[in-house]
Design an enzyme around this catalytic site. Structure first.
Site, short mmCIF file in Angstrom:
data_model
loop_
_atom_site.label_atom_id
_atom_site.label_comp_id
_atom_site.label_asym_id
_atom_site.label_seq_id
_atom_site.Cartn_x
_atom_site.Cartn_y
_atom_site.Cartn_z
N ALA A 65 -16.80 2.81 68.84
CA ALA A 65 -16.91 2.58 70.28
C ALA A 65 -18.38 2.38 70.60
O ALA A 65 -19.25 2.84 69.86
CB ALA A 65 -16.35 3.78 71.03
N GLY A 111 -14.18 4.31 66.23
CA GLY A 111 -13.14 3.45 66.79
C GLY A 111 -12.80 2.27 65.90
O GLY A 111 -11.69 1.72 66.00
N GLU A 114 -10.39 3.62 63.47
CA GLU A 114 -9.15 3.85 64.23
C GLU A 114 -8.43 2.53 64.52
O GLU A 114 -7.20 2.47 64.48
CB GLU A 114 -9.47 4.58 65.53
CG GLU A 114 -9.94 6.01 65.29
CD GLU A 114 -10.45 6.68 66.55
OE1 GLU A 114 -11.50 6.22 67.07
OE2 GLU A 114 -9.83 7.64 67.02
N GLU A 134 -17.84 10.83 64.49
CA GLU A 134 -18.00 11.29 65.88
C GLU A 134 -18.70 12.64 66.00
O GLU A 134 -19.40 12.90 66.98
CB GLU A 134 -16.63 11.35 66.59
CG GLU A 134 -16.03 9.99 66.92
CD GLU A 134 -15.22 9.38 65.80
OE1 GLU A 134 -15.26 9.90 64.66
OE2 GLU A 134 -14.54 8.37 66.05
N1 COA Z 1 -22.38 1.56 69.55
C1 COA Z 1 -23.38 0.81 70.07
N2 COA Z 1 -24.25 0.11 69.33
C2 COA Z 1 -24.10 0.16 67.99
C3 COA Z 1 -23.09 0.92 67.38
C4 COA Z 1 -22.20 1.64 68.23
N3 COA Z 1 -21.19 2.36 67.74
N4 COA Z 1 -23.20 0.78 66.05
C5 COA Z 1 -24.23 -0.04 65.83
N5 COA Z 1 -24.79 -0.42 67.00
C6 COA Z 1 -25.95 -1.31 67.21
C7 COA Z 1 -27.27 -0.63 66.91
O1 COA Z 1 -27.70 0.14 68.02
C8 COA Z 1 -28.15 -1.83 66.63
O2 COA Z 1 -28.48 -2.43 67.87
P1 COA Z 1 -30.03 -2.91 68.15
O3 COA Z 1 -30.29 -3.94 67.07
O4 COA Z 1 -29.97 -3.49 69.51
O5 COA Z 1 -30.87 -1.69 68.00
C9 COA Z 1 -27.19 -2.79 65.92
O6 COA Z 1 -25.87 -2.40 66.29
C10 COA Z 1 -27.30 -2.77 64.41
O7 COA Z 1 -27.14 -1.43 63.97
P2 COA Z 1 -28.20 -0.63 63.08
O8 COA Z 1 -28.01 0.84 63.33
O9 COA Z 1 -29.58 -1.18 63.31
O10 COA Z 1 -27.73 -1.04 61.62
P3 COA Z 1 -27.89 -0.18 60.27
O11 COA Z 1 -27.48 -1.09 59.16
O12 COA Z 1 -29.23 0.45 60.22
O13 COA Z 1 -26.80 0.99 60.41
C11 COA Z 1 -24.63 1.95 60.91
C12 COA Z 1 -25.42 0.70 60.45
C13 COA Z 1 -23.19 1.52 61.09
C14 COA Z 1 -24.72 3.05 59.86
C15 COA Z 1 -25.24 2.47 62.23
O14 COA Z 1 -25.32 1.40 63.14
C16 COA Z 1 -24.42 3.56 62.89
O15 COA Z 1 -24.45 4.70 62.47
N6 COA Z 1 -23.68 3.21 63.99
C17 COA Z 1 -22.93 4.17 64.76
C18 COA Z 1 -21.66 4.55 64.07
C19 COA Z 1 -20.93 5.58 64.88
O16 COA Z 1 -21.37 6.68 65.11
N7 COA Z 1 -19.72 5.20 65.32
C20 COA Z 1 -18.85 6.08 66.05
C21 COA Z 1 -19.04 5.89 67.50
S1 COA Z 1 -17.97 6.97 68.39
#
Ligand code: COA
Length: 259
Positions: A65, A111, A114, A134
């Site tokens: 999400a 999400g 999910e 989460e």
């Molecule tokens: N919500 C909003 N933005 C998200 C996102 C999310 N769940 N997951 C990734 N993004 C965005 C990042 O903020 C970044 O945006 P920016 O370039 O404007 O800063 C972009 O997507 C790329 O992500 P980034 O974190 O730079 O890539 P990465 O390769 O370093 O890491 C992940 C990848 C997936 C490990 C990391 O993005 C992450 O942990 N995301 C969240 C996962 C999460 O907690 N999901 C559950 C949500 S309830």
């Protein structure tokens, strides 16, 4: 027609691609709204025989999400977000009478995991990663993850993944039963379409009844055995059952009409 999705109908398969690759296809309000509408198309358009949900780019299926939309929510807002998503997207996908398969091309987190689990089954690219992180945010899954993951891989492993927030790779996901096949990324869509073409050659009414009966196995308020008896019986009133059994006895391939 959609702002956050790409859609394409190819040989009866409706490919729905979540298209926010710069945000790893995170599910914001617009994506949830449009996914709900795209699923309505799958239900209502007779030309659509099956569907694939995937993500744009080579890195992300859906990274969860959209966390940036969480900051203004209180308990009521959080509950409303989860309810709206579950009703309009996740439950709608799971209960769709036409097969929906997730083609998981990268991160499937929160999400995203999910969403993949709400599809009828999952095919993963070798680089796919699954997780429910989460707890890192002080949250729990809200789009059905606690229930569907437990149903798919069992209680112990679900507890560990949801309490640690750890990610697992595609091969481990396959060994747990979370995904059915792991293929090189370049072959992901072809493999998924190939399986759906095979399903599309079967009797559609029977396919819909399989989905309904198998889904009942996970619902405490449903008597799945009774549902199976009733749905099995209904098949005998379909033209497709006459065609299928006659074709077998005549040693020819069945041509199903969907009636
Ligand atoms: N919500 C909003 N933005 C998200 C996102 C999310 N769940 N997951 C990734 N993004 C965005 C990042 O903020 C970044 O945006 P920016 O370039 O404007 O800063 C972009 O997507 C790329 O992500 P980034 O974190 O730079 O890539 P990465 O390769 O370093 O890491 C992940 C990848 C997936 C490990 C990391 O993005 C992450 O942990 N995301 C969240 C996962 C999460 O907690 N999901 C559950 C949500 S309830």
């Amino acid at each position: 027609m959609y702002q956050t999705l790409l859609t394409e109908l190819q040989e009866g398969t409706f490919v729905i691609t979540i298209n926010r690759p710069d945000k790893l296809n995170a599910l914001n309000k617009d994506v949830i709204e449009e996914l709900g509408k795209a699923l309505d198309e799958v239900y209502n358009n007779a030309d659509i025989k099956s569907a694939i949900i995937t993500g744009a780019g080579e890195k992300g299926f859906v990274a969860g999400a959209d966390i940036s939309e969480f900051t203004s929510l209180d308990s009521k807002g959080g509950e409303a977000l989860a309810k709206k998503g579950q009703d309009n997207v996740f439950d709608k996908a799971e209960n769709c009478p036409k097969p929906i398969v997730a083609a998981v091309n990268g991160f499937a987190l929160g999400g995203g995991c999910e969403l993949a689990m709400s599809c009828h089954f999952r095919i993963a690219a070798e680089n796919a990663k699954f997780g429910q992180p989460e707890v890192n945010l002080g949250l729990i899954p809200g789009y059905g993850g606690t229930q569907r993951m437990t149903q798919l891989i069992g209680k112990g492993k679900t507890m560990e993944l949801m309490m640690t927030g750890d990610m697992i790779g595609a091969e481990e996901a396959k060994s747990l039963g979370l995904v059915n096949h792991v293929v090189p990324q370049a072959e992901l869509m072809a493999k998924t379409k190939e399986i759906l073409q095979k399903i599309q050659s079967k009797a559609p009414i029977a396919i819909a009844k399989v989905i309904s009966c198998v889904n009942d196995a996970a619902k405490a308020d449903k008597d799945g055995f009774a549902n199976e008896i009733a749905r099995f019986g209904e098949c005998f009133d379909t033209e497709d059952m006459r065609e299928g059994t006659t074709a077998f006895l005549e040693k020819r391939k069945a041509a199903f009409s969907g009636k």
